[in-house]
Design a protein around this motif. Structure first.
Motif, PDB file in Angstrom:
ATOM      1  N   PHE B  30      26.803  16.536   5.923  1.00  0.00           N
ATOM      2  CA  PHE B  30      27.168  17.896   6.332  1.00  0.00           C
ATOM      3  C   PHE B  30      26.406  18.552   7.408  1.00  0.00           C
ATOM      4  N   ILE B  31      27.143  19.450   8.075  1.00  0.00           N
ATOM      5  CA  ILE B  31      26.473  20.323   9.241  1.00  0.00           C
ATOM      6  C   ILE B  31      26.245  21.580   8.710  1.00  0.00           C
ATOM      7  N   ILE B  32      24.902  22.182   9.100  1.00  0.00           N
ATOM      8  CA  ILE B  32      24.551  23.690   9.083  1.00  0.00           C
ATOM      9  C   ILE B  32      24.365  24.114  10.318  1.00  0.00           C
ATOM     10  N   GLU B  33      24.238  25.545  10.405  1.00  0.00           N
ATOM     11  CA  GLU B  33      24.132  26.392  11.580  1.00  0.00           C
ATOM     12  C   GLU B  33      23.033  27.154  11.297  1.00  0.00           C
ATOM     13  N   GLY B  34      22.497  27.554  12.298  1.00  0.00           N
ATOM     14  CA  GLY B  34      21.861  29.143  12.460  1.00  0.00           C
ATOM     15  C   GLY B  34      20.129  28.596  12.202  1.00  0.00           C
ATOM     16  N   PHE B  35      19.176  29.442  12.821  1.00  0.00           N
ATOM     17  CA  PHE B  35      17.908  29.158  12.694  1.00  0.00           C
ATOM     18  C   PHE B  35      17.249  28.937  11.235  1.00  0.00           C
ATOM     19  N   HIS B  36      17.715  29.836  10.457  1.00  0.00           N
ATOM     20  CA  HIS B  36      17.201  29.903   9.154  1.00  0.00           C
ATOM     21  C   HIS B  36      17.472  28.755   8.329  1.00  0.00           C
ATOM     22  N   LEU B  37      19.022  28.127   8.314  1.00  0.00           N
ATOM     23  CA  LEU B  37      19.375  27.009   7.473  1.00  0.00           C
ATOM     24  C   LEU B  37      18.482  25.781   7.984  1.00  0.00           C
ATOM     25  N   VAL B  38      18.463  25.651   9.508  1.00  0.00           N
ATOM     26  CA  VAL B  38      17.891  24.459   9.989  1.00  0.00           C
ATOM     27  C   VAL B  38      16.485  24.520   9.697  1.00  0.00           C
ATOM     28  N   GLU B  39      15.815  25.729   9.681  1.00  0.00           N
ATOM     29  CA  GLU B  39      14.310  25.655   9.312  1.00  0.00           C
ATOM     30  C   GLU B  39      14.225  25.452   7.837  1.00  0.00           C
ATOM     31  N   GLU B  40      15.230  25.672   7.008  1.00  0.00           N
ATOM     32  CA  GLU B  40      14.953  25.292   5.668  1.00  0.00           C
ATOM     33  C   GLU B  40      15.067  23.771   5.385  1.00  0.00           C
ATOM     34  N   ALA B  41      15.853  23.133   6.075  1.00  0.00           N
ATOM     35  CA  ALA B  41      16.137  21.778   6.098  1.00  0.00           C
ATOM     36  C   ALA B  41      15.056  21.037   6.540  1.00  0.00           C
ATOM     37  N   LEU B  42      14.470  21.686   7.910  1.00  0.00           N
ATOM     38  CA  LEU B  42      13.349  20.796   8.291  1.00  0.00           C
ATOM     39  C   LEU B  42      12.168  21.041   7.296  1.00  0.00           C
ATOM     40  N   LYS B  43      11.893  22.207   6.533  1.00  0.00           N
ATOM     41  CA  LYS B  43      10.866  22.386   5.466  1.00  0.00           C
ATOM     42  C   LYS B  43      11.103  21.146   4.629  1.00  0.00           C
ATOM     43  N   GLN B  44      12.277  21.114   4.146  1.00  0.00           N
ATOM     44  CA  GLN B  44      12.514  20.055   2.907  1.00  0.00           C
ATOM     45  C   GLN B  44      12.382  18.945   3.298  1.00  0.00           C
ATOM     46  N   GLY B  45      12.949  18.589   4.649  1.00  0.00           N
ATOM     47  CA  GLY B  45      12.610  17.319   5.359  1.00  0.00           C
ATOM     48  C   GLY B  45      13.691  15.991   4.921  1.00  0.00           C
ATOM     49  N   GLU B  46      13.696  15.917   3.514  1.00  0.00           N
ATOM     50  CA  GLU B  46      14.516  14.572   3.154  1.00  0.00           C
ATOM     51  C   GLU B  46      15.851  14.352   3.524  1.00  0.00           C
ATOM     52  N   GLN B  47      16.512  15.611   3.456  1.00  0.00           N
ATOM     53  CA  GLN B  47      18.162  15.408   3.847  1.00  0.00           C
ATOM     54  C   GLN B  47      18.346  15.527   5.326  1.00  0.00           C
ATOM     55  N   LEU B  48      17.347  16.028   6.248  1.00  0.00           N
ATOM     56  CA  LEU B  48      17.512  16.346   7.591  1.00  0.00           C
ATOM     57  C   LEU B  48      17.813  14.968   8.250  1.00  0.00           C
ATOM     58  N   LEU B  49      19.088  14.832   9.002  1.00  0.00           N
ATOM     59  CA  LEU B  49      19.133  13.554   9.784  1.00  0.00           C
ATOM     60  C   LEU B  49      19.124  13.818  11.395  1.00  0.00           C
ATOM     61  N   GLU B  50      19.657  14.925  11.899  1.00  0.00           N
ATOM     62  CA  GLU B  50      19.376  15.446  13.192  1.00  0.00           C
ATOM     63  C   GLU B  50      19.458  16.839  13.383  1.00  0.00           C
ATOM     64  N   ILE B  51      18.835  17.345  14.708  1.00  0.00           N
ATOM     65  CA  ILE B  51      18.874  18.782  15.195  1.00  0.00           C
ATOM     66  C   ILE B  51      19.727  18.632  16.384  1.00  0.00           C
ATOM     67  N   ILE B  52      20.620  19.765  16.397  1.00  0.00           N
ATOM     68  CA  ILE B  52      21.570  19.724  17.694  1.00  0.00           C
ATOM     69  C   ILE B  52      21.257  21.454  18.271  1.00  0.00           C
ATOM     70  N   VAL B  53      20.870  21.372  19.432  1.00  0.00           N
ATOM     71  CA  VAL B  53      20.523  22.856  20.016  1.00  0.00           C
ATOM     72  C   VAL B  53      21.196  22.912  21.376  1.00  0.00           C
ATOM     73  N   SER B  54      21.623  24.048  21.708  1.00  0.00           N
ATOM     74  CA  SER B  54      22.469  24.641  22.938  1.00  0.00           C
ATOM     75  C   SER B  54      20.999  24.534  23.838  1.00  0.00           C
ATOM     76  N   ASP B  55      21.630  24.032  25.191  1.00  0.00           N
ATOM     77  CA  ASP B  55      20.462  24.292  26.316  1.00  0.00           C
ATOM     78  C   ASP B  55      20.163  25.336  26.711  1.00  0.00           C
ATOM     79  N   GLN B  56      20.956  26.551  26.089  1.00  0.00           N
ATOM     80  CA  GLN B  56      20.742  27.851  26.625  1.00  0.00           C
ATOM     81  C   GLN B  56      19.642  28.617  25.401  1.00  0.00           C
ATOM     82  N   VAL B  57      19.176  27.732  24.379  1.00  0.00           N
ATOM     83  CA  VAL B  57      18.637  28.177  23.284  1.00  0.00           C
ATOM     84  C   VAL B  57      17.382  27.351  23.093  1.00  0.00           C
TER      85      VAL B  57
END
Lengths: 253, 253
Positions: B30-57
């Motif tokens: 599944f796809i998540i969006e926004g800094f808070h959710l991506v940070e939560e996924a990053l902290k947990q680690g196990e489920q995170l497959l890849e991060i996508i970020v705008s080149d303006q951000v």
């Protein structure tokens, strides 16, 4: 029964203007939509000024509209009045209760004070929750979304017609309530007591606040005490309407 | 760091497909969006497959993304991935926990069972509330909105990464929990006990249901007992997420 067929009819323009806060404030009236809300307004009676219904939709036979003006409009006009994706084709114009509500609120024993809640779904759900918990009045402070915003009205599911919902200065209300020996509880994450440690009596006021920042510091410093709800898991906080429900039902019992 | 600039890049098409339940089910991601959710996924680690970020951000400097693939995309591509009006320009692809979550859930002592809740904001808020209340697992039955719907994810504010959230057959779960001597409480308006009459122990399961119809009758007939929250005022009912909060915090204490 009047039938309006032209979208340019001045009545239609006037109704549409009520979708803005400016016009609602100016005319001290607001527009509601959907069968449930219009029925709640009809049951309460005092605030209902007129009903507007699409000529493709009938009024439920159980409704007694003998003392309420009803205007039929075309589907095209009906769609100009809606703020939902699936309009039910029924609307009403209601009067803001103003002074009477304020007077009633003064006599209350249990209060919900709302500081700067900005999401209309949250504010409406909090009003509905206060109604369910049997709270006597809701005071909505500056910086909150408008009480008569269409989404607030929909989320509150008719509670606007059940108890006084008043705009007010929360500092003044805290002083007024404390002057009547009604204890005022803030909600805070720091310097606060666990809510279950409070033994509440039959009168109380609870202040809940903004989704991101909570209740303003200067309000928290004038309460009798401040409460928090423990977080047992890993979420950072509770939704403000959920927190309101937990606290009101605890204080009420 | 990879940089994708063409909206026709097959990766972009694949990410966009994850906005549909069908593709989420097929790929178990599944796809998540926004800094808070991506940070939560990053902290947990196990489920995170890849991060996508705008080149303006930019990525926040505190984030350690050394073991996560990060792809830069143009603002134009970023806007294709969002389901919000004010996108933050950051997304992640995550894996559905599947069997591991199920195994963890089996060991739990406190459960929230959700029957046919259809509003994504409600379901997300209920998941967030279960997390706050320290519940061990949430079981979402048939007929509910998809767990990984973007609005469910946003309303849950990261709780998907904190506790097992599982799709399941509620009849099977009731049987399984009762087999372990975990009392199962339904919620109902008729033939139910006032919730404060229950003396709960350290293990329990609570079933809450559909916004309009409540919990299905055949589920209510297999519970240990059914509870209701009294309505002291004139509203007809409480919002389901608010009711969930009141009951979980009562049972938990």
């Amino acid at each position: 029964m009047k039938h309006i067929e032209s979208v340019n009819n001045p009545k239609v323009k006037q109704w549409r203007k009520l979708l803005t806060k400016k016009e609602r404030d100016k005319t001290e009236s607001f527009i509601i939509e959907g069968f449930h809300l219009v029925e709640e307004a009809l049951k309460q009676g005092e605030q209902l000024l007129e009903i507007i219904v699409s000529d493709q939709v009938g009024l439920p036979p159980r409704w007694d509209v003998s003392s309420t003006p009803v205007t039929l409009v075309t589907e095209e006009i009906s769609k100009l009045l809606t703020e939902t994706e699936a309009p039910q084709g029924i609307y009403a114009i209601c009067r803001v209760p103003s002074k009477m509500g304020e007077a009633l609120a003064q006599e209350g024993k249990t209060f919900l004070l709302i500081d700067a809640v900005q999401d209309p779904g949250n504010l409406g759900t909090m009003i509905r929750t206060a109604d369910a918990a049997g709270i006597d009045a809701v005071i909505v402070g500056h910086g909150s979304v408008d009480i008569y915003n269409s989404k607030v009205l929909r989320s509150a599911q008719g509670s606007h017609f059940h108890l006084p919902i008043i705009r007010g200065d929360l500092h003044e209300w805290i002083e007024r309530l404390q002057g009547k020996n009604i204890p005022v509880y803030g909600t805070a994450l720091e310097g606060a007591s666990e809510y279950t440690d409070i033994s509440s009596g039959e009168s109380f006021a609870l202040i809940v606040g903004n989704e991101g920042n909570g209740v303003a510091k200067d309000l928290l410093s004038s309460t009798n005490s401040n409460l928090y709800i423990p977080i047992y898991g890993k979420s950072e906080s509770l939704n403000v309407a959920v927190a309101t429900g937990i606290l009101l039902y605890f204080l009420k019992k």
